[in-house]
Write a protein that holds these residues in place. Structure first.
Motif, PDB file in Angstrom:
ATOM      1  N   LEU A 125       0.831  -1.206   0.000  1.00 12.08           N
ATOM      2  CA  LEU A 125       0.000   0.000   0.000  1.00 12.08           C
ATOM      3  C   LEU A 125       0.867   1.258   0.000  1.00 12.08           C
ATOM      4  CD1 LEU A 125      -2.923  -0.697   2.478  1.00 12.08           C
ATOM      5  CD2 LEU A 125      -3.062  -0.331   0.032  1.00 12.08           C
ATOM      6  N   ILE A 126       1.877   1.283   0.848  1.00 17.29           N
ATOM      7  CA  ILE A 126       2.738   2.464   0.945  1.00 17.29           C
ATOM      8  C   ILE A 126       3.517   2.676  -0.348  1.00 17.29           C
ATOM      9  CG2 ILE A 126       4.754   3.416   2.140  1.00 17.29           C
ATOM     10  CD1 ILE A 126       3.617   2.032   4.684  1.00 17.29           C
ATOM     11  N   SER A 127       4.102   1.603  -0.876  1.00 10.96           N
ATOM     12  CA  SER A 127       4.857   1.758  -2.126  1.00 10.96           C
ATOM     13  C   SER A 127       3.927   2.116  -3.284  1.00 10.96           C
ATOM     14  CB  SER A 127       5.655   0.493  -2.443  1.00 10.96           C
ATOM     15  OG  SER A 127       4.783  -0.607  -2.628  1.00 10.96           O
ATOM     16  N   GLY A 128       2.720   1.557  -3.299  1.00 12.89           N
ATOM     17  CA  GLY A 128       1.752   1.909  -4.331  1.00 12.89           C
ATOM     18  C   GLY A 128       1.321   3.362  -4.246  1.00 12.89           C
ATOM     19  N   TYR A 129       1.184   3.859  -3.028  1.00 17.49           N
ATOM     20  CA  TYR A 129       0.811   5.262  -2.827  1.00 17.49           C
ATOM     21  C   TYR A 129       1.894   6.190  -3.387  1.00 17.49           C
ATOM     22  CZ  TYR A 129      -0.115   9.664  -0.436  1.00 17.49           C
ATOM     23  OH  TYR A 129      -0.337  10.981  -0.163  1.00 17.49           O
ATOM     24  N   PHE A 130       3.141   5.906  -3.051  1.00 16.15           N
ATOM     25  CA  PHE A 130       4.231   6.751  -3.544  1.00 16.15           C
ATOM     26  C   PHE A 130       4.410   6.614  -5.055  1.00 16.15           C
ATOM     27  CE2 PHE A 130       5.703   6.611   0.958  1.00 16.15           C
ATOM     28  CZ  PHE A 130       5.579   7.967   1.187  1.00 16.15           C
ATOM     29  N   TYR A 131       4.232   5.409  -5.581  1.00 13.53           N
ATOM     30  CA  TYR A 131       4.347   5.218  -7.033  1.00 13.53           C
ATOM     31  C   TYR A 131       3.222   5.949  -7.757  1.00 13.53           C
ATOM     32  CZ  TYR A 131       5.221   2.876 -11.469  1.00 13.53           C
ATOM     33  OH  TYR A 131       5.497   2.613 -12.792  1.00 13.53           O
ATOM     34  N   ASN A 132       2.025   5.928  -7.184  1.00 18.25           N
ATOM     35  CA  ASN A 132       0.908   6.658  -7.769  1.00 18.25           C
ATOM     36  C   ASN A 132       1.189   8.158  -7.759  1.00 18.25           C
ATOM     37  OD1 ASN A 132      -1.678   7.017  -8.896  1.00 18.25           O
ATOM     38  ND2 ASN A 132      -2.580   7.325  -6.886  1.00 18.25           N
ATOM     39  N   GLY A 133       1.776   8.654  -6.687  1.00 23.59           N
ATOM     40  CA  GLY A 133       2.154  10.068  -6.633  1.00 23.59           C
ATOM     41  C   GLY A 133       3.193  10.416  -7.689  1.00 23.59           C
ATOM     42  N   PHE A 134       4.167   9.526  -7.861  1.00 25.08           N
ATOM     43  CA  PHE A 134       5.181   9.735  -8.896  1.00 25.08           C
ATOM     44  C   PHE A 134       4.537   9.771 -10.279  1.00 25.08           C
ATOM     45  CE2 PHE A 134       7.812   7.509 -12.063  1.00 25.08           C
ATOM     46  CZ  PHE A 134       8.814   8.448 -12.223  1.00 25.08           C
ATOM     47  N   LEU A 135       3.606   8.842 -10.533  1.00 26.16           N
ATOM     48  CA  LEU A 135       2.938   8.819 -11.837  1.00 26.16           C
ATOM     49  C   LEU A 135       2.083  10.060 -12.044  1.00 26.16           C
ATOM     50  CD1 LEU A 135       1.870   5.068 -12.103  1.00 26.16           C
ATOM     51  CD2 LEU A 135       3.694   6.219 -13.351  1.00 26.16           C
ATOM     52  N   SER A 136       1.456  10.550 -10.993  1.00 26.68           N
ATOM     53  CA  SER A 136       0.648  11.771 -11.108  1.00 26.68           C
ATOM     54  C   SER A 136       1.525  12.977 -11.457  1.00 26.68           C
ATOM     55  CB  SER A 136      -0.102  12.033  -9.806  1.00 26.68           C
ATOM     56  OG  SER A 136      -1.049  11.021  -9.574  1.00 26.68           O
ATOM     57  N   LYS A 137       2.688  13.064 -10.815  1.00 24.21           N
ATOM     58  CA  LYS A 137       3.602  14.164 -11.140  1.00 24.21           C
ATOM     59  C   LYS A 137       4.097  14.057 -12.576  1.00 24.21           C
ATOM     60  CE  LYS A 137       5.266  15.059  -6.495  1.00 24.21           C
ATOM     61  NZ  LYS A 137       6.416  15.028  -5.579  1.00 24.21           N
ATOM     62  N   LYS A 138       4.380  12.838 -12.999  1.00 28.88           N
ATOM     63  CA  LYS A 138       4.830  12.629 -14.375  1.00 28.88           C
ATOM     64  C   LYS A 138       3.733  13.027 -15.363  1.00 28.88           C
ATOM     65  CE  LYS A 138       7.055   9.115 -17.205  1.00 28.88           C
ATOM     66  NZ  LYS A 138       7.562   7.746 -17.249  1.00 28.88           N
ATOM     67  N   LEU A 139       2.496  12.665 -15.042  1.00 29.89           N
ATOM     68  CA  LEU A 139       1.362  13.017 -15.889  1.00 29.89           C
ATOM     69  C   LEU A 139       1.175  14.529 -15.932  1.00 29.89           C
ATOM     70  CD1 LEU A 139      -0.674  11.389 -17.536  1.00 29.89           C
ATOM     71  CD2 LEU A 139      -2.194  11.450 -15.574  1.00 29.89           C
ATOM     72  N   ASP A 140       1.346  15.206 -14.798  1.00 28.37           N
ATOM     73  CA  ASP A 140       1.240  16.668 -14.763  1.00 28.37           C
ATOM     74  C   ASP A 140       2.307  17.319 -15.642  1.00 28.37           C
ATOM     75  OD1 ASP A 140      -0.934  16.597 -13.086  1.00 28.37           O
ATOM     76  OD2 ASP A 140       0.244  16.923 -11.254  1.00 28.37           O
ATOM     77  N   ARG A 141       3.532  16.790 -15.575  1.00 26.47           N
ATOM     78  CA  ARG A 141       4.603  17.336 -16.419  1.00 26.47           C
ATOM     79  C   ARG A 141       4.290  17.150 -17.897  1.00 26.47           C
ATOM     80  NH1 ARG A 141       9.295  14.250 -14.930  1.00 26.47           N
ATOM     81  NH2 ARG A 141       8.167  13.351 -13.210  1.00 26.47           N
ATOM     82  N   LEU A 142       3.735  15.991 -18.245  1.00 22.23           N
ATOM     83  CA  LEU A 142       3.382  15.744 -19.646  1.00 22.23           C
ATOM     84  C   LEU A 142       2.274  16.686 -20.099  1.00 22.23           C
ATOM     85  CD1 LEU A 142       3.519  11.841 -19.742  1.00 22.23           C
ATOM     86  CD2 LEU A 142       5.072  13.420 -20.878  1.00 22.23           C
ATOM     87  N   TRP A 143       1.292  16.940 -19.234  1.00 18.63           N
ATOM     88  CA  TRP A 143       0.223  17.869 -19.589  1.00 18.63           C
ATOM     89  C   TRP A 143       0.770  19.285 -19.768  1.00 18.63           C
ATOM     90  CZ3 TRP A 143      -3.661  15.746 -15.465  1.00 18.63           C
ATOM     91  CH2 TRP A 143      -4.285  14.619 -15.979  1.00 18.63           C
ATOM     92  N   GLU A 144       1.711  19.671 -18.907  1.00 21.04           N
ATOM     93  CA  GLU A 144       2.319  20.993 -19.051  1.00 21.04           C
ATOM     94  C   GLU A 144       3.080  21.104 -20.369  1.00 21.04           C
ATOM     95  OE1 GLU A 144       2.138  23.785 -17.226  1.00 21.04           O
ATOM     96  OE2 GLU A 144       0.644  22.774 -15.964  1.00 21.04           O
ATOM     97  N   GLN A 145       3.809  20.057 -20.727  1.00 21.33           N
ATOM     98  CA  GLN A 145       4.530  20.059 -22.002  1.00 21.33           C
ATOM     99  C   GLN A 145       3.569  20.191 -23.173  1.00 21.33           C
ATOM    100  OE1 GLN A 145       6.885  16.513 -22.173  1.00 21.33           O
ATOM    101  NE2 GLN A 145       8.370  17.233 -20.646  1.00 21.33           N
ATOM    102  N   LYS A 146       2.482  19.444 -23.085  1.00 26.74           N
ATOM    103  CA  LYS A 146       1.502  19.494 -24.180  1.00 26.74           C
ATOM    104  C   LYS A 146       0.842  20.870 -24.240  1.00 26.74           C
ATOM    105  CE  LYS A 146      -2.235  16.859 -24.134  1.00 26.74           C
ATOM    106  NZ  LYS A 146      -3.131  15.688 -24.253  1.00 26.74           N
ATOM    107  N   LYS A 147       0.580  21.468 -23.082  1.00 29.50           N
ATOM    108  CA  LYS A 147      -0.043  22.787 -23.052  1.00 29.50           C
ATOM    109  C   LYS A 147       0.899  23.827 -23.681  1.00 29.50           C
ATOM    110  CE  LYS A 147      -1.689  24.035 -19.051  1.00 29.50           C
ATOM    111  NZ  LYS A 147      -1.909  24.698 -17.737  1.00 29.50           N
ATOM    112  N   LEU A 148       2.211  23.689 -23.433  1.00 33.54           N
ATOM    113  CA  LEU A 148       3.169  24.620 -24.022  1.00 33.54           C
ATOM    114  C   LEU A 148       3.241  24.492 -25.536  1.00 33.54           C
ATOM    115  CD1 LEU A 148       6.108  24.427 -21.452  1.00 33.54           C
ATOM    116  CD2 LEU A 148       4.505  26.312 -21.786  1.00 33.54           C
ATOM    117  N   LEU A 149       2.983  23.301 -26.044  1.00 33.27           N
ATOM    118  CA  LEU A 149       3.051  23.092 -27.497  1.00 33.27           C
ATOM    119  C   LEU A 149       1.809  23.630 -28.214  1.00 33.27           C
ATOM    120  CD1 LEU A 149       4.654  19.559 -27.707  1.00 33.27           C
ATOM    121  CD2 LEU A 149       5.704  21.730 -28.312  1.00 33.27           C
ATOM    122  N   PHE A 150       0.704  23.757 -27.487  1.00 37.92           N
ATOM    123  CA  PHE A 150      -0.493  24.287 -28.121  1.00 37.92           C
ATOM    124  C   PHE A 150      -0.444  25.749 -28.125  1.00 37.92           C
ATOM    125  CE2 PHE A 150      -2.631  20.205 -27.006  1.00 37.92           C
ATOM    126  CZ  PHE A 150      -2.920  19.841 -28.301  1.00 37.92           C
TER     127      PHE A 150
END
Length: 94
Positions: free
Chosen positions: A69-94
Motif C-alpha cells: 500500500l505504501i509503495s503503491g501510494y508513492f508510485y501513484n504520486g510519482f505517476l501523477s507528477k509525471k502526468l502533470d509534467r506531460l500535460w504541461e509540455q503538451k499545453k506549451l506546445l499548443f
C-alpha cells in the motif's frame, strides 16, 4: 510537422502512464482479495499451537500488504507528477 510529432509522443506517454495507474488500482484489489483469502485460511486452521501460526501468518501478510500500500501510494504520486509534467509540455506546445 515536428510540433505534431511531439504532441503525439506526449499523448502516447500520457496513455502509458494512465494505463499504469489503472493497473495499479487493479493490483490493489487483487492484493486485497489475496490478503482476505490468507486471513480466512489462517483463521480456519486448527489451533494446535495456541494460534501462534495464525498470528504469525496474519502479521506477515498484514506487513506485506501495508508495504504494498505504501509503495503503491508513492508510485501513484510519482505517476501523477509525471502526468502533470506531460500535460504541461503538451499545453506549451499548443
Amino acid at each position: 510537422m515536428k510540433k505534431e510529432t511531439k504532441i503525439d509522443e506526449i499523448c502516447r506517454k500520457e496513455n502509458k502512464v494512465q494505463l499504469t495507474k489503472e493497473w495499479l488500482r487493479i493490483l490493489f484489489f487483487v492484493t486485497a482479495a489475496i490478503v482476505a483469502i490468507i486471513y480466512c485460511k489462517a483463521l480456519s486452521t486448527p489451533i494446535i499451537d495456541h494460534g501462534e501460526t495464525a498470528a504469525i501468518t496474519i502479521t506477515v501478510t498484514l506487513s506485506a500488504f501495508a508495504a504494498l500500500l505504501i509503495s503503491g501510494y508513492f508510485y501513484n504520486g510519482f505517476l501523477s507528477k509525471k502526468l502533470d509534467r506531460l500535460w504541461e509540455q503538451k499545453k506549451l506546445l499548443f
